[in-house]
Scaffold this active site. Structure first.
Site, PDB file in Angstrom:
ATOM      1  N   SER A  28      11.448   5.525 -24.250  1.00  0.00           N
ATOM      2  CA  SER A  28      10.604   6.039 -22.938  1.00  0.00           C
ATOM      3  C   SER A  28      10.221   7.619 -23.432  1.00  0.00           C
ATOM      4  O   SER A  28       9.633   8.033 -22.615  1.00  0.00           O
ATOM      5  CB  SER A  28      11.492   6.051 -21.709  1.00  0.00           C
ATOM      6  OG  SER A  28      12.843   6.781 -21.943  1.00  0.00           O
ATOM      7  N   ASN A 115      22.690   7.752 -17.187  1.00  0.00           N
ATOM      8  CA  ASN A 115      22.539   7.341 -15.692  1.00  0.00           C
ATOM      9  C   ASN A 115      22.523   8.307 -14.821  1.00  0.00           C
ATOM     10  O   ASN A 115      21.540   8.402 -13.912  1.00  0.00           O
ATOM     11  CB  ASN A 115      23.183   6.235 -15.410  1.00  0.00           C
ATOM     12  CG  ASN A 115      23.376   4.904 -15.957  1.00  0.00           C
ATOM     13  OD1 ASN A 115      22.747   4.876 -17.202  1.00  0.00           O
ATOM     14  ND2 ASN A 115      24.259   4.268 -16.063  1.00  0.00           N
ATOM     15  N   THR A 162     -18.628   4.812  15.838  1.00  0.00           N
ATOM     16  CA  THR A 162     -17.521   3.709  15.782  1.00  0.00           C
ATOM     17  C   THR A 162     -18.273   2.565  15.097  1.00  0.00           C
ATOM     18  O   THR A 162     -19.495   2.584  15.400  1.00  0.00           O
ATOM     19  CB  THR A 162     -17.047   3.383  17.081  1.00  0.00           C
ATOM     20  OG1 THR A 162     -18.012   2.805  17.793  1.00  0.00           O
ATOM     21  CG2 THR A 162     -16.266   4.586  17.739  1.00  0.00           C
ATOM     22  N   HIS A 163     -17.727   2.038  14.453  1.00  0.00           N
ATOM     23  CA  HIS A 163     -18.369   0.566  13.499  1.00  0.00           C
ATOM     24  C   HIS A 163     -19.598   1.214  12.786  1.00  0.00           C
ATOM     25  O   HIS A 163     -20.296   0.339  12.397  1.00  0.00           O
ATOM     26  CB  HIS A 163     -18.730  -0.275  14.583  1.00  0.00           C
ATOM     27  CG  HIS A 163     -17.800  -0.625  15.786  1.00  0.00           C
ATOM     28  ND1 HIS A 163     -16.789  -1.558  15.409  1.00  0.00           N
ATOM     29  CD2 HIS A 163     -17.454  -0.381  16.854  1.00  0.00           C
ATOM     30  CE1 HIS A 163     -15.977  -1.813  16.599  1.00  0.00           C
ATOM     31  NE2 HIS A 163     -16.304  -1.077  17.442  1.00  0.00           N
ATOM     32  N   SER A 284     -28.043  11.934 -13.715  1.00  0.00           N
ATOM     33  CA  SER A 284     -28.198  10.483 -14.206  1.00  0.00           C
ATOM     34  C   SER A 284     -28.932  10.757 -15.744  1.00  0.00           C
ATOM     35  O   SER A 284     -29.992  11.543 -15.677  1.00  0.00           O
ATOM     36  CB  SER A 284     -29.288   9.486 -13.435  1.00  0.00           C
ATOM     37  OG  SER A 284     -29.832   8.497 -14.308  1.00  0.00           O
ATOM     38  N   LYS A 290     -32.061  11.834  -9.749  1.00  0.00           N
ATOM     39  CA  LYS A 290     -30.456  11.764  -9.058  1.00  0.00           C
ATOM     40  C   LYS A 290     -29.586  12.862  -9.085  1.00  0.00           C
ATOM     41  O   LYS A 290     -29.748  13.499 -10.017  1.00  0.00           O
ATOM     42  CB  LYS A 290     -29.879  10.480  -9.792  1.00  0.00           C
ATOM     43  CG  LYS A 290     -30.787   9.001  -9.679  1.00  0.00           C
ATOM     44  CD  LYS A 290     -30.287   8.585  -8.724  1.00  0.00           C
ATOM     45  CE  LYS A 290     -29.023   7.766  -9.070  1.00  0.00           C
ATOM     46  NZ  LYS A 290     -28.544   6.482  -8.164  1.00  0.00           N
ATOM     47  N   ASN A 292     -25.555  12.683  -8.575  1.00  0.00           N
ATOM     48  CA  ASN A 292     -24.698  11.521  -7.912  1.00  0.00           C
ATOM     49  C   ASN A 292     -23.274  12.339  -7.684  1.00  0.00           C
ATOM     50  O   ASN A 292     -22.780  13.181  -8.200  1.00  0.00           O
ATOM     51  CB  ASN A 292     -24.251  10.746  -9.098  1.00  0.00           C
ATOM     52  CG  ASN A 292     -25.591   9.694  -9.583  1.00  0.00           C
ATOM     53  OD1 ASN A 292     -26.208   9.601  -8.642  1.00  0.00           O
ATOM     54  ND2 ASN A 292     -25.625   9.545 -10.919  1.00  0.00           N
ATOM     55  N   TYR A 324      22.851   1.263 -11.990  1.00  0.00           N
ATOM     56  CA  TYR A 324      21.591   1.487 -12.619  1.00  0.00           C
ATOM     57  C   TYR A 324      21.407   0.281 -13.721  1.00  0.00           C
ATOM     58  O   TYR A 324      22.164  -0.511 -13.974  1.00  0.00           O
ATOM     59  CB  TYR A 324      21.901   2.576 -13.980  1.00  0.00           C
ATOM     60  CG  TYR A 324      20.588   2.670 -14.894  1.00  0.00           C
ATOM     61  CD1 TYR A 324      19.747   3.497 -14.595  1.00  0.00           C
ATOM     62  CD2 TYR A 324      20.761   1.890 -16.017  1.00  0.00           C
ATOM     63  CE1 TYR A 324      18.551   3.827 -15.281  1.00  0.00           C
ATOM     64  CE2 TYR A 324      19.446   2.213 -16.770  1.00  0.00           C
ATOM     65  CZ  TYR A 324      18.406   3.036 -16.718  1.00  0.00           C
ATOM     66  OH  TYR A 324      17.436   3.196 -17.538  1.00  0.00           O
ATOM     67  N   GLN A 329      13.939   2.422 -15.815  1.00  0.00           N
ATOM     68  CA  GLN A 329      12.981   3.427 -16.632  1.00  0.00           C
ATOM     69  C   GLN A 329      11.594   3.385 -16.200  1.00  0.00           C
ATOM     70  O   GLN A 329      10.726   4.324 -16.538  1.00  0.00           O
ATOM     71  CB  GLN A 329      13.341   2.855 -17.975  1.00  0.00           C
ATOM     72  CG  GLN A 329      12.549   3.717 -19.264  1.00  0.00           C
ATOM     73  CD  GLN A 329      13.097   3.488 -20.563  1.00  0.00           C
ATOM     74  OE1 GLN A 329      13.983   3.973 -20.995  1.00  0.00           O
ATOM     75  NE2 GLN A 329      12.276   2.771 -21.494  1.00  0.00           N
ATOM     76  N   LYS A 332       8.996   6.235 -13.667  1.00  0.00           N
ATOM     77  CA  LYS A 332       8.523   7.624 -14.061  1.00  0.00           C
ATOM     78  C   LYS A 332       6.890   7.586 -14.279  1.00  0.00           C
ATOM     79  O   LYS A 332       6.138   8.474 -13.556  1.00  0.00           O
ATOM     80  CB  LYS A 332       9.078   8.145 -15.163  1.00  0.00           C
ATOM     81  CG  LYS A 332      10.660   8.408 -14.963  1.00  0.00           C
ATOM     82  CD  LYS A 332      11.292   8.780 -16.355  1.00  0.00           C
ATOM     83  CE  LYS A 332      12.696   8.490 -16.366  1.00  0.00           C
ATOM     84  NZ  LYS A 332      12.967   6.897 -16.106  1.00  0.00           N
TER      85      LYS A 332
HETATM   86  N1  ARG Z   1      15.657   6.402 -20.522  1.00  0.00           N
HETATM   87  C1  ARG Z   1      16.553   6.025 -19.675  1.00  0.00           C
HETATM   88  C2  ARG Z   1      15.910   5.933 -18.249  1.00  0.00           C
HETATM   89  O1  ARG Z   1      14.722   6.488 -18.142  1.00  0.00           O
HETATM   90  C3  ARG Z   1      17.586   6.653 -19.359  1.00  0.00           C
HETATM   91  C4  ARG Z   1      18.837   6.150 -18.890  1.00  0.00           C
HETATM   92  C5  ARG Z   1      19.532   5.299 -19.789  1.00  0.00           C
HETATM   93  N2  ARG Z   1      20.599   4.716 -19.192  1.00  0.00           N
HETATM   94  C6  ARG Z   1      21.154   3.454 -19.830  1.00  0.00           C
HETATM   95  N3  ARG Z   1      22.343   3.214 -19.362  1.00  0.00           N
HETATM   96  N4  ARG Z   1      20.476   2.837 -20.731  1.00  0.00           N
HETATM   97  O2  ARG Z   1      16.154   5.264 -17.302  1.00  0.00           O
END
Ligand code: ARG
Length: 464
Positions: A28, A115, A162-163, A284, A290, A292, A324, A329, A332
């Protein structure tokens, strides 16, 4: 069989190196290096606490602390070497620390797991992102409020729909204040979410807590959290804080998308209500005439990915058992993406709206079309004692008569009006201008100028 040097982080269990594709799939670091600042802040708080409670001695704490600052300096300078074989931000930082200060670096991970480490890093990031978007939403709100004030001075009139059919005339300021109200709730959703996520999972350890005599309240405080999370399984395994961030983002996106749609529509040749600034429109490559509304079109479309990020994470977490799982992962990138997307859209609109020119003559003329004051005629009859349903029918008949002959209500003759209802006359119909219609709507929350003035004053107080 050789193992990569970092297999040592796992201890002696593994005899064989990780498959190359697994390494790639598992890593990651490509995206979570964005959490480096938060990761090091978390580690600094952790190591200081380990020293305070006597788990590490003063010298160890100093070595690790200095080493972490060193690593952070490298990351900030852009000279840090991120390694895929070190999987994620946490192991990259720890391995780099070991290279600098030697085996004592290994003591940093006492009473901690990746974790709770990732959970605290990600909470820090998401809380900051929520507060930042709250601030940017507020900035856009301030700009829209200023527009509302500006257009109130001239009582600029806009057709209300409206509409998407002309319904009743409204003040342009009233239209702006509708978005001000929506943005105020958007901001408060981010602030509420930030408040709920204001708990530190650090010290939950892998899932069950730790036998070490750690002080979770101390690390929570140093990291600026209100308190530690109350349950270790929940602390490492829950991502509803990220879901709330994504949900608030999705709703804000929906609002910005609606605004975009209106701006696009109103800037067309057919509507001609407004002119978008050259700085925020594009030409354009083939059609010279145009201009845009790309910014608004993209802002309208970006809602798609922001909604997707919410659905994506909901789907990721829904099947995960406590606590966990590596699934987490996947939490994010959507948060990063929604944050980045909304940061730019909010800034673009904050810059663009004050430079957008509204054409009051055009909006007023449009508000006069479409029999927008028909309700006012019905209200006139109802005030004179005619039941509203009956009045509605009478005016419906007049609208039919006028539209068949291509006229407005005020073009109907005295005879035609009196024939429809004895209380009606050319004088009555002529007095029903769009301006009178707007001024009459004095109910709380309505579009009458003094009501809009009140709404602006209230909104101004809540901003200051
Ligand atoms: N890269 C992992 C994540 O984003 C970190 C946590 C990993 N923990 C594990 N037990 N493998 O979730």
């Amino acid at each position: 069989m050789t193992t990569s040097p970092d297999k040592k982080l796992w201890g002696g269990r593994f005899a064989e190196a990780t498959d190359g594709l697994v390494e790639l799939f598992n890593a990651s670091v490509g995206f979570d290096q964005r959490l480096a600042e938060q990761d090091i802040r978390g580690s600094l708080a952790h190591v200081a606490m380990l020293g305070q409670v006597g788990i590490l001695n003063g010298q160890e704490v100093t070595q690790i602390t200095d080493g972490l600052h060193d690593v952070l300096a490298d990351i900030r300078a852009g000279t840090f070497e991120w390694r895929l074989d070190r999987e994620d931000v946490h192991m990259n930082v720890e391995a780099a620390l070991r290279e600098r200060i030697g085996p004592v670096a290994g003591k940093l991970h006492t009473a901690r797991s990746r974790n709770d480490q990732v959970a605290v890093d990600f909470r820090l990031f998401t809380k900051e992102a929520a507060l930042d978007l709250a601030g940017k939403t507020r900035a856009l709100r301030a700009v829209m409020l200023a527009e509302a004030e500006k257009h109130l001075q001239h009582e600029v009139i806009l057709p209300g729909y409206t509409h998407l059919q002309v319904a009743q005339p409204i003040l342009l300021s009233h239209w702006f204040m509708a978005y001000v109200a929506m943005l105020e709730r958007d901001e408060s959703r981010f602030r509420d979410a930030a408040e709920r996520m204001d708990e530190s999972p650090l010290g939950s350890s892998a899932l069950a807590g730790t036998p070490w005599p750690i002080d979770r309240h101390a690390t929570a405080e140093v990291l600026g959290f209100a308190r530690p999370t109350a349950n270790s399984l929940d602390g490492v395994g829950s991502r509803d804080f990220a879901l709330e961030f994504l949900a608030a983002s999705a709703i804000l996106s929906a609002h910005l998308s609606r605004l975009s749609e209106e701006l696009i529509l109103y800037s067309t040749f057919e509507f001609g209500f407004l002119t978008l600034p050259d700085s925020h429109t594009t030409g354009s490559s083939i059609m010279p005439q145009k201009k845009n509304p790309d910014v608004s079109e993209l802002a309208r479309a970006k809602a798609g990915r922001v909604f997707g990020n919410l659905m994506g994470l909901l789907t990721v977490v829904k099947g995960t058992p406590l606590a966990y799982n590596k699934d987490l992962q996947e939490d994010k990138e959507g948060v990063f993406d929604s944050y980045d997307t909304l940061s730019i859209v909010l800034r673009l609109y904050t810059d663009m709206l004050p430079r957008t020119v509204w054409h009051a003559e055009v909006t007023r003329a449009a508000a006069e079309r479409g029999y927008s004051t028909a309700t006012d005629v019905a209200d006139f009859l109802a005030r004179a004692g005619v039941p509203f349903r009956e009045a509605h029918e009478v005016v419906g008949g007049l609208v039919g008569l006028a539209s068949r002959s291509g006229r407005q209500l005020w073009d109907l003759t005295d005879e035609e009006l009196r024939a429809a209802h004895p209380l009606l006359s050319a004088e009555v119909a002529g007095s029903l201008t769009v301006q009178e219609s707007v001024r009459a709507r004095r109910s709380f929350g309505g579009t009458a100028p003094e009501r809009v003035r009140n709404a602006i004053d209230t909104a101004r107080r809540s901003l200051d």
